[in-house]
Design an enzyme around this catalytic site. Structure first.
Site, PDB file in Angstrom:
ATOM      1  N   SER A 134       0.853  -1.175   0.000  1.00 43.37           N
ATOM      2  CA  SER A 134       0.000   0.000   0.000  1.00 43.37           C
ATOM      3  C   SER A 134       0.896   1.234   0.000  1.00 43.37           C
ATOM      4  O   SER A 134       2.109   1.133   0.060  1.00 43.37           O
ATOM      5  CB  SER A 134      -0.865   0.004   1.253  1.00 43.37           C
ATOM      6  OG  SER A 134      -0.035   0.116   2.392  1.00 43.37           O
ATOM      7  N   LYS A 135       0.261   2.385  -0.061  1.00 41.38           N
ATOM      8  CA  LYS A 135       1.017   3.641  -0.018  1.00 41.38           C
ATOM      9  C   LYS A 135       1.904   3.690   1.213  1.00 41.38           C
ATOM     10  O   LYS A 135       3.037   4.138   1.177  1.00 41.38           O
ATOM     11  CB  LYS A 135       0.035   4.817   0.028  1.00 41.38           C
ATOM     12  CG  LYS A 135      -0.598   5.126  -1.310  1.00 41.38           C
ATOM     13  CD  LYS A 135      -0.552   6.627  -1.587  1.00 41.38           C
ATOM     14  CE  LYS A 135      -1.043   6.951  -2.981  1.00 41.38           C
ATOM     15  NZ  LYS A 135      -2.521   6.788  -3.109  1.00 41.38           N
ATOM     16  N   ARG A 136       1.353   3.210   2.309  1.00 40.38           N
ATOM     17  CA  ARG A 136       2.093   3.265   3.556  1.00 40.38           C
ATOM     18  C   ARG A 136       3.362   2.428   3.503  1.00 40.38           C
ATOM     19  O   ARG A 136       4.436   2.863   3.908  1.00 40.38           O
ATOM     20  CB  ARG A 136       1.181   2.777   4.697  1.00 40.38           C
ATOM     21  CG  ARG A 136       1.723   3.088   6.058  1.00 40.38           C
ATOM     22  CD  ARG A 136       1.276   2.048   7.081  1.00 40.38           C
ATOM     23  NE  ARG A 136       2.297   1.918   8.119  1.00 40.38           N
ATOM     24  CZ  ARG A 136       2.213   2.507   9.300  1.00 40.38           C
ATOM     25  NH1 ARG A 136       1.168   3.242   9.583  1.00 40.38           N
ATOM     26  NH2 ARG A 136       3.178   2.345  10.197  1.00 40.38           N
ATOM     27  N   ALA A 161       4.882   1.522   0.854  1.00 37.21           N
ATOM     28  CA  ALA A 161       5.779   2.123  -0.130  1.00 37.21           C
ATOM     29  C   ALA A 161       6.625   3.198   0.536  1.00 37.21           C
ATOM     30  O   ALA A 161       7.828   3.304   0.292  1.00 37.21           O
ATOM     31  CB  ALA A 161       4.968   2.715  -1.281  1.00 37.21           C
ATOM     32  N   ALA A 162       5.993   3.968   1.412  1.00 38.00           N
ATOM     33  CA  ALA A 162       6.710   5.029   2.112  1.00 38.00           C
ATOM     34  C   ALA A 162       7.710   4.440   3.106  1.00 38.00           C
ATOM     35  O   ALA A 162       8.837   4.917   3.231  1.00 38.00           O
ATOM     36  CB  ALA A 162       5.724   5.941   2.835  1.00 38.00           C
TER      37      ALA A 162
END
Length: 493
Positions: free
Chosen positions: A256-258, A260-261
């Site tokens: 998810s975006k999280r 990925a960060a």
RNA sequence: GCCCCCAUCGUCUAGUGGACUAGGACGCGGCCCUUUCAAGGCCACGACCGGGGUUCGAAUCCCCGUGGGGGCACCA
């Protein structure tokens, strides 16, 4: 046994960054095409105008080229079955949609999004499965034609059979059977005249003579629909290969975006565009993601050439795979070690330049053997080799003090080191090391202490490539200057 | 909720009814090498989700659970 040349395609939507999953899909498609002497094609699926991101298409092409996954046909280079951008193939889809309407496999639908949404809400409230209620399915052709002529907005829906089952064959999973009543009458042509994926992909794969459709397993749900569409046209089916999805490192859920960060924070990324900056090599990235979902018994370090040798779609695995960045490090480091000196030098140079360092090519070539097996990522060359290209280094005073000694004793070592070095006609490591060994013997200091002081003085850091080889490359004068500087620092303490 | 898919060490995987004392790789731990950090070598730890079948014999075939994943749009 002769193998039929495969035509495969990578067909991403230009809606975001090219990620690892896409890279792997492209790799497998590339491998299969090249292995069989066929073609690998890039097709851009940009039918959702609202989600298209400008620059995304270019990023996809750049990413594939960086990885070395060069396509034989594509939007920028053309080919015999173009255009390769779906928005440029509008009429083709409209013609095909009309064919389906004409032969009773599809119908125009005048339901508005608002009505559809209301129906959906209603169904959910009644604990029914959300599905199209079939309002326009049995509209009289005459009436439909009249409404179209009057300018009413409409979509085309595919008419799924209500009874029976659809059996679709996935190459990795075998027959997948689903009851037709579970399937919906999906929209295949939108009011804007552009197709949805279901129509566009089927038409293009057929028109482009794709023999093996490799795509993510998120398509498994609509797989039976796709098979029905292909059959409605009376076309031969390609071999369907649904690839497993990548899960986040914990194995629970997909990236998810999280995540990925989080990955970025640790110096990793799930986006191809970041890989080069982070110091990863195409070889490492490809080897790494290629092995997630592909069972290779042994010797899993492979170049693309070696992958080509061993790749078969039968050895692909159907289960989801958790991403493991530590393994990326391993493959990257291994491939760095496999590179020739010249190749590695050329790849390292930009990282030094990025740091504002002035790179002497002769020096660069000389330091490669010293730093090669110390690099996990290409940008590690900075921490192991920046001091070769600096006019002076600035050691941390505390680090100049050898373990177990004080500043005074360390200064003594530095002074002696200067003396020994100054007495040498050259600083080849063969010549320099023996007198230092003798000094260690005579002084009562241990090797770690003597070499430690010298290392920090000359390289400015506690961890470095082999000391004497490094000194040889740096040269006697610069070494002496740096030792002198170290003495000055130590004497001030 | 409904549908589909999947299931071997922590992770990626080999395994297609007997060759399994379940193999490899990453990681982890130890040792060797060593002026630092690596690289390299050696060793260790570590898994067949559970329950029923089928069979002389099951990691492998079947069923049921359980767990995980994906999907249920005028998105792909």
């Amino acid at each position: 046994m002769s193998i039929q040349p495969a035509r495969t395609r990578f067909a991403p939507s230009p809606t975001g960054h090219l990620h690892l999953g896409g890279a792997r899909t492209a790799l497998y498609a590339y491998l299969l095409a090249k292995k069989t002497g066929g073609q690998f094609i890039l097709r851009i699926e940009d039918t959702d105008l609202k989600r298209t991101v400008s620059g995304a298409e270019q990023e996809i092409m750049d990413g594939l080229h960086w990885l070395g996954l060069n396509y034989d046909e594509g939007p920028d280079i053309g080919g015999p079955h173009g255009p390769y951008r779906q928005t440029e193939r509008r009429e083709i889809y409209q013609t095909h949609a009309k064919t389906l309407v004409d032969n009773g496999h599809a119908y125009p639908c005048f339901c508005t999004p608002e009505r559809l949404e209301k129906v959906r809400q209603e169904q959910m409230k009644n604990k029914e499965n959300p599905h199209y209620d079939g309002t326009c399915r049995n509209l009289e052709p005459d009436e439909a034609a009249k409404r179209i002529a009057s300018g009413e907005a409409y979509t085309i829906r595919f008419k799924m059979p209500h009874d029976g089952v659809t059996v679709a064959q996935d190459h990795l999973r075998g027959d997948i059977t689903i009851e037709n009543k579970q399937l919906n009458d999906q929209v295949i042509l939108k009011t804007d005249g552009l197709p949805t994926y279901h129509l566009a992909a089927m038409v293009d794969d057929h028109e482009m003579k794709i023999t093996h459709v490799m795509r993510g397993s998120e398509w498994l749900g609509t797989f039976p629909l796709h098979v029905n569409i292909v059959r409605a046209f009376g076309w031969d089916e390609p071999t369907w290969v649904h690839l497993s999805v990548f899960l986040k490192p914990s194995g629970k859920g997909k990236m998810s975006k999280r995540e990925a960060a989080d990955a970025m924070k640790d110096g990793y990324s799930i986006f191809v565009k970041d890989m080069q900056d982070l110091g990863f090599t195409p070889e490492g990235v490809l080897n790494w993601c290629g092995l997630m979902g592909w069972g290779v018994a042994e010797d899993d370090v492979m170049t693309v050439e070696q992958m080509l040798d061993r790749f078969t779609i039968d050895s692909l695995t159907p289960s989801p795979a958790a991403i493991n960045f530590q393994k990326l490090d391993h493959f990257n480091a291994t491939h760095i070690r496999l590179l020739t000196t010249e190749d590695l030098a050329a790849r390292l140079k930009p990282y030094f330049t990025r740091e504002g360092l002035n790179v002497n090519d002769d020096v660069l070539l000389k330091i490669i053997p010293l730093i090669r097996e110390r690099l996990t990522t290409l940008d590690d060359c900075i921490s192991f080799g920046a001091f070769f290209f600096k006019d002076e280094v600035s050691p941390v005073s505390d680090e100049l003090i050898a373990k177990g000694l004080d500043a005074k004793q360390s200064a003594e070592i530095a002074r002696k080191a200067y003396e020994i070095l100054a007495a040498q006609p050259d600083v080849s490591h063969e010549r320099c090391e023996p007198p230092f060994r003798e000094y260690v013997e005579a002084s009562g200091f241990n090797a770690g202490q003597v070499f430690g002081v010298l290392r920090v003085a000359v390289t400015g850091q506690k961890v470095s490539p082999p000391l004497f080889e490094s000194m040889e490359i740096i040269g006697r004068d610069v070494c002496l200057k740096r030792i002198q500087n170290a003495i000055a620092i130590l004497e001030k303490m």
